[in-house]
Design a protein around this motif. Structure first.
Motif, PDB file in Angstrom:
ATOM      1  N   LEU A 179      -3.949  -3.191  -8.508  1.00 59.64           N
ATOM      2  CA  LEU A 179      -3.133  -2.128  -7.881  1.00 59.64           C
ATOM      3  C   LEU A 179      -3.785  -1.677  -6.451  1.00 59.64           C
ATOM      4  CD1 LEU A 179      -2.751   0.261 -10.916  1.00 59.64           C
ATOM      5  CD2 LEU A 179      -1.127  -1.226  -9.982  1.00 59.64           C
ATOM      6  N   PRO A 180      -2.735  -1.252  -5.418  1.00 64.55           N
ATOM      7  CA  PRO A 180      -3.009  -0.745  -4.124  1.00 64.55           C
ATOM      8  C   PRO A 180      -3.551   0.403  -3.991  1.00 64.55           C
ATOM      9  CG  PRO A 180      -0.750  -0.711  -4.218  1.00 64.55           C
ATOM     10  CD  PRO A 180      -1.313  -1.268  -5.858  1.00 64.55           C
TER      11      PRO A 180
ATOM     12  N   ILE B 222      -8.049  -0.678 -10.787  1.00 65.46           N
ATOM     13  CA  ILE B 222      -7.458   0.493 -10.502  1.00 65.46           C
ATOM     14  C   ILE B 222      -8.063   0.802  -9.193  1.00 65.46           C
ATOM     15  CG2 ILE B 222      -6.943   2.946 -11.474  1.00 65.46           C
ATOM     16  CD1 ILE B 222      -7.047   1.815 -14.228  1.00 65.46           C
ATOM     17  N   PRO B 223      -7.310   1.356  -8.279  1.00 63.50           N
ATOM     18  CA  PRO B 223      -8.033   1.724  -7.103  1.00 63.50           C
ATOM     19  C   PRO B 223      -8.641   3.475  -6.965  1.00 63.50           C
ATOM     20  CG  PRO B 223      -5.519   2.013  -6.856  1.00 63.50           C
ATOM     21  CD  PRO B 223      -5.815   1.404  -8.203  1.00 63.50           C
ATOM     22  N   ASP B 224      -9.340   3.680  -5.980  1.00 63.76           N
ATOM     23  CA  ASP B 224      -9.921   4.934  -5.872  1.00 63.76           C
ATOM     24  C   ASP B 224      -8.977   6.253  -6.001  1.00 63.76           C
ATOM     25  OD1 ASP B 224     -12.471   3.749  -6.159  1.00 63.76           O
ATOM     26  OD2 ASP B 224     -12.801   3.798  -4.103  1.00 63.76           O
ATOM     27  N   SER B 225      -7.925   5.797  -5.471  1.00 64.41           N
ATOM     28  CA  SER B 225      -6.934   7.005  -5.422  1.00 64.41           C
ATOM     29  C   SER B 225      -6.295   7.374  -6.606  1.00 64.41           C
ATOM     30  CB  SER B 225      -5.881   6.456  -4.659  1.00 64.41           C
ATOM     31  OG  SER B 225      -5.221   5.186  -4.794  1.00 64.41           O
ATOM     32  N   VAL B 226      -6.267   6.557  -7.902  1.00 68.05           N
ATOM     33  CA  VAL B 226      -5.742   6.942  -9.180  1.00 68.05           C
ATOM     34  C   VAL B 226      -6.478   8.151  -9.728  1.00 68.05           C
ATOM     35  CG1 VAL B 226      -5.159   6.028 -11.519  1.00 68.05           C
ATOM     36  CG2 VAL B 226      -4.687   4.653  -9.492  1.00 68.05           C
ATOM     37  N   THR B 227      -5.770   9.127 -10.219  1.00 68.29           N
ATOM     38  CA  THR B 227      -6.296  10.170 -11.072  1.00 68.29           C
ATOM     39  C   THR B 227      -5.922  10.178 -12.350  1.00 68.29           C
ATOM     40  OG1 THR B 227      -4.573  11.657 -10.767  1.00 68.29           O
ATOM     41  CG2 THR B 227      -6.473  11.645  -8.729  1.00 68.29           C
TER      42      THR B 227
ATOM     43  N   ASP C 190       0.902  -1.205  -0.116  1.00 73.95           N
ATOM     44  CA  ASP C 190      -0.054  -0.105   0.042  1.00 73.95           C
ATOM     45  C   ASP C 190       0.934   1.419  -0.054  1.00 73.95           C
ATOM     46  OD1 ASP C 190      -2.379  -1.497  -0.044  1.00 73.95           O
ATOM     47  OD2 ASP C 190      -2.776  -1.387   2.158  1.00 73.95           O
ATOM     48  N   GLY C 191       2.050   1.179   0.399  1.00 76.30           N
ATOM     49  CA  GLY C 191       2.806   2.414   0.599  1.00 76.30           C
ATOM     50  C   GLY C 191       3.229   3.201  -1.021  1.00 76.30           C
ATOM     51  N   VAL C 192       3.277   2.083  -1.828  1.00 76.98           N
ATOM     52  CA  VAL C 192       3.513   2.741  -3.152  1.00 76.98           C
ATOM     53  C   VAL C 192       2.582   3.543  -3.665  1.00 76.98           C
ATOM     54  CG1 VAL C 192       4.073   2.065  -5.451  1.00 76.98           C
ATOM     55  CG2 VAL C 192       4.760   0.566  -3.597  1.00 76.98           C
ATOM     56  N   THR C 193       2.924   4.702  -4.157  1.00 72.50           N
ATOM     57  CA  THR C 193       2.213   5.736  -4.873  1.00 72.50           C
ATOM     58  C   THR C 193       2.065   6.156  -6.336  1.00 72.50           C
ATOM     59  OG1 THR C 193       3.608   7.703  -4.152  1.00 72.50           O
ATOM     60  CG2 THR C 193       1.973   6.814  -2.561  1.00 72.50           C
ATOM     61  N   ASN C 194       2.975   5.430  -6.956  1.00 71.92           N
ATOM     62  CA  ASN C 194       3.331   5.811  -8.384  1.00 71.92           C
ATOM     63  C   ASN C 194       3.790   4.457  -8.996  1.00 71.92           C
ATOM     64  OD1 ASN C 194       3.688   7.532 -10.746  1.00 71.92           O
ATOM     65  ND2 ASN C 194       5.729   7.255 -10.381  1.00 71.92           N
TER      66      ASN C 194
ATOM     67  N   GLY D  35      -3.866   4.066  -2.745  1.00 74.46           N
ATOM     68  CA  GLY D  35      -2.628   4.861  -2.793  1.00 74.46           C
ATOM     69  C   GLY D  35      -1.852   5.162  -3.711  1.00 74.46           C
ATOM     70  N   VAL D  36      -1.939   4.474  -4.740  1.00 80.08           N
ATOM     71  CA  VAL D  36      -1.413   4.871  -6.082  1.00 80.08           C
ATOM     72  C   VAL D  36      -2.170   5.883  -6.772  1.00 80.08           C
ATOM     73  CG1 VAL D  36      -1.258   4.169  -8.273  1.00 80.08           C
ATOM     74  CG2 VAL D  36      -0.514   2.277  -6.618  1.00 80.08           C
ATOM     75  N   THR D  37      -1.629   6.742  -7.060  1.00 81.57           N
ATOM     76  CA  THR D  37      -2.392   8.003  -7.576  1.00 81.57           C
ATOM     77  C   THR D  37      -2.071   8.260  -9.269  1.00 81.57           C
ATOM     78  OG1 THR D  37      -0.408   9.518  -7.137  1.00 81.57           O
ATOM     79  CG2 THR D  37      -2.300   9.221  -5.423  1.00 81.57           C
ATOM     80  N   ARG D  38      -1.244   7.370  -9.639  1.00 81.46           N
ATOM     81  CA  ARG D  38      -0.961   7.835 -11.272  1.00 81.46           C
ATOM     82  C   ARG D  38      -0.182   6.319 -11.635  1.00 81.46           C
ATOM     83  NH1 ARG D  38       3.853   8.991 -13.773  1.00 81.46           N
ATOM     84  NH2 ARG D  38       3.947  10.191 -15.454  1.00 81.46           N
ATOM     85  N   ILE D  39      -0.763   6.134 -12.897  1.00 81.40           N
ATOM     86  CA  ILE D  39      -0.182   5.158 -13.672  1.00 81.40           C
ATOM     87  C   ILE D  39       0.589   5.661 -14.763  1.00 81.40           C
ATOM     88  CG2 ILE D  39      -0.708   3.004 -15.163  1.00 81.40           C
ATOM     89  CD1 ILE D  39      -3.272   2.835 -13.530  1.00 81.40           C
ATOM     90  N   GLY D  40       1.708   5.539 -14.874  1.00 81.56           N
ATOM     91  CA  GLY D  40       2.801   6.035 -15.794  1.00 81.56           C
ATOM     92  C   GLY D  40       2.511   5.581 -17.221  1.00 81.56           C
ATOM     93  N   ALA D  41       3.179   6.483 -18.142  1.00 75.82           N
ATOM     94  CA  ALA D  41       3.440   5.972 -19.550  1.00 75.82           C
ATOM     95  C   ALA D  41       3.946   4.595 -19.946  1.00 75.82           C
ATOM     96  CB  ALA D  41       4.116   7.157 -20.536  1.00 75.82           C
ATOM     97  N   GLU D  42       3.359   3.934 -20.688  1.00 70.29           N
ATOM     98  CA  GLU D  42       3.673   2.432 -20.903  1.00 70.29           C
ATOM     99  C   GLU D  42       3.791   1.507 -19.807  1.00 70.29           C
ATOM    100  OE1 GLU D  42       6.514   2.193 -24.191  1.00 70.29           O
ATOM    101  OE2 GLU D  42       6.328   4.330 -24.482  1.00 70.29           O
ATOM    102  N   ALA D  43       3.123   1.861 -18.516  1.00 74.44           N
ATOM    103  CA  ALA D  43       3.505   1.107 -17.457  1.00 74.44           C
ATOM    104  C   ALA D  43       3.064  -0.410 -17.598  1.00 74.44           C
ATOM    105  CB  ALA D  43       2.583   1.410 -16.098  1.00 74.44           C
ATOM    106  N   PHE D  44       2.146  -0.763 -18.390  1.00 70.77           N
ATOM    107  CA  PHE D  44       1.775  -2.206 -18.604  1.00 70.77           C
ATOM    108  C   PHE D  44       1.733  -2.628 -20.115  1.00 70.77           C
ATOM    109  CE2 PHE D  44      -0.097  -0.962 -14.492  1.00 70.77           C
ATOM    110  CZ  PHE D  44       0.324  -2.108 -13.609  1.00 70.77           C
ATOM    111  N   SER D  45       2.280  -1.666 -21.003  1.00 67.03           N
ATOM    112  CA  SER D  45       2.386  -2.021 -22.642  1.00 67.03           C
ATOM    113  C   SER D  45       2.991  -3.540 -22.626  1.00 67.03           C
ATOM    114  CB  SER D  45       3.232  -0.822 -23.188  1.00 67.03           C
ATOM    115  OG  SER D  45       4.535  -0.802 -22.743  1.00 67.03           O
ATOM    116  N   TRP D  46       2.128  -4.108 -23.827  1.00 66.61           N
ATOM    117  CA  TRP D  46       2.727  -5.188 -24.217  1.00 66.61           C
ATOM    118  C   TRP D  46       2.609  -6.465 -23.153  1.00 66.61           C
ATOM    119  CZ3 TRP D  46       3.115  -6.565 -29.154  1.00 66.61           C
ATOM    120  CH2 TRP D  46       3.502  -5.573 -30.207  1.00 66.61           C
ATOM    121  N   CYS D  47       1.712  -6.258 -22.347  1.00 72.62           N
ATOM    122  CA  CYS D  47       1.539  -7.284 -21.259  1.00 72.62           C
ATOM    123  C   CYS D  47       0.322  -8.199 -21.799  1.00 72.62           C
ATOM    124  CB  CYS D  47       1.037  -6.934 -19.879  1.00 72.62           C
ATOM    125  SG  CYS D  47       2.519  -5.797 -18.889  1.00 72.62           S
TER     126      CYS D  47
END
Length: 244
Positions: free
Chosen positions: A101-102, A124-129, A80-84, A104-116
């Protein structure tokens, strides 16, 4: 004293990254995963890692491309401590089947899961914007996605070539969905079935089931009846019972 992002990023046969125990800058766990010395930053997972991995509690940051092209990684648990979730963190993890995702995560970066390409669902949790560009690009097996009403922007091509995406579960209203800034290249997302006002149906029984109250073997006889109900045919009939 310093190892940069991508230093071991595409070494797909690398079985471990080992650091001398006396290092004042880095630490390696039993799987050969590299951390900073105080184990708050996960720097790099070796490319040949196989199976499930649990990121230890205490980690608050994951370096860009930390798991890039770990093609035999099947699942990962993030504390849960991971925010990005940064740039290309899990890109090319072709055996990764699902991702939760736990909070506390507020952002999913570019290409974070590309080609999975084995990823079938993501929550995606309620904390992501925000969801970055190409975040789920070419996740060709992705069939469902849960997106919270907290999301306000989805970047270019975030869901490009997600040809199997059928259902999107959105926790807000249709009006809130229409208020999200969705950049171009996201036709797969827009053409999916959008389920508004979605509420997760996961339950925890931890606080419901209590310890047994029996303290001895045997049984306790039922107490003698102190009152008697007289059920008339009319009364039973109203409860769906026929009296003969």
């Amino acid at each position: 004293t310093s190892i940069g992002d991508y230093a071991f990023g595409f070494c797909t046969s690398l079985t471990g990254i080992w650091v001398d125990g006396g290092s004042s800058h880095y630490f390696s766990d039993a799987s050969g995963v590299l951390f900073n010395k105080d184990k708050t930053v996960l720097a790099q997972c070796p490319g040949a890692f196989s199976g499930s991995y649990v990121i230890p509690d205490g980690v608050t940051s994951i370096n860009d491309a930390a798991f890039v092209n770990c093609t035999s990684l099947t699942s990962v648990t993030i504390p849960d401590g991971v925010t990005n979730i940064g740039y290309e963190v899990f890109a090319g993890c072709t055996s990764l089947a699902n991702m939760v995702l736990p909070n506390g995560v507020t952002r999913i970066g570019a290409e974070a899961f590309s080609w999975c390409t084995s990823l079938t669902s993501a929550t995606i949790p309620d904390s992501v914007t925000s969801i970055g560009e190409f975040a789920f690009h070419n996740c060709k097996s992705l069939t469902s996605m849960t997106i919270p009403r907290s999301v306000v922007s989805i970047g270019y091509d975030a869901f490009l070539n997600c040809k199997s995406l059928t259902n999107v579960y959105f926790t807000g209203t249709e009006e809130a969905w229409n208020g999200i800034t969705i950049d171009g290249g996201n036709d797969a997302l827009k053409n999916a079935n959008i389920h508004y006002n979605y509420v997760s149906h996961t339950h925890s029984y931890k606080d419901i089931v209590t310890a047994p109250t029996c303290t001895a073997k045997g049984y306790i006889p039922a107490p003698a009846a102190t009152a008697m109900w007289i059920l008339t045919p009319m009364h039973l009939a109203t409860h769906g019972t026929t009296v003969k």
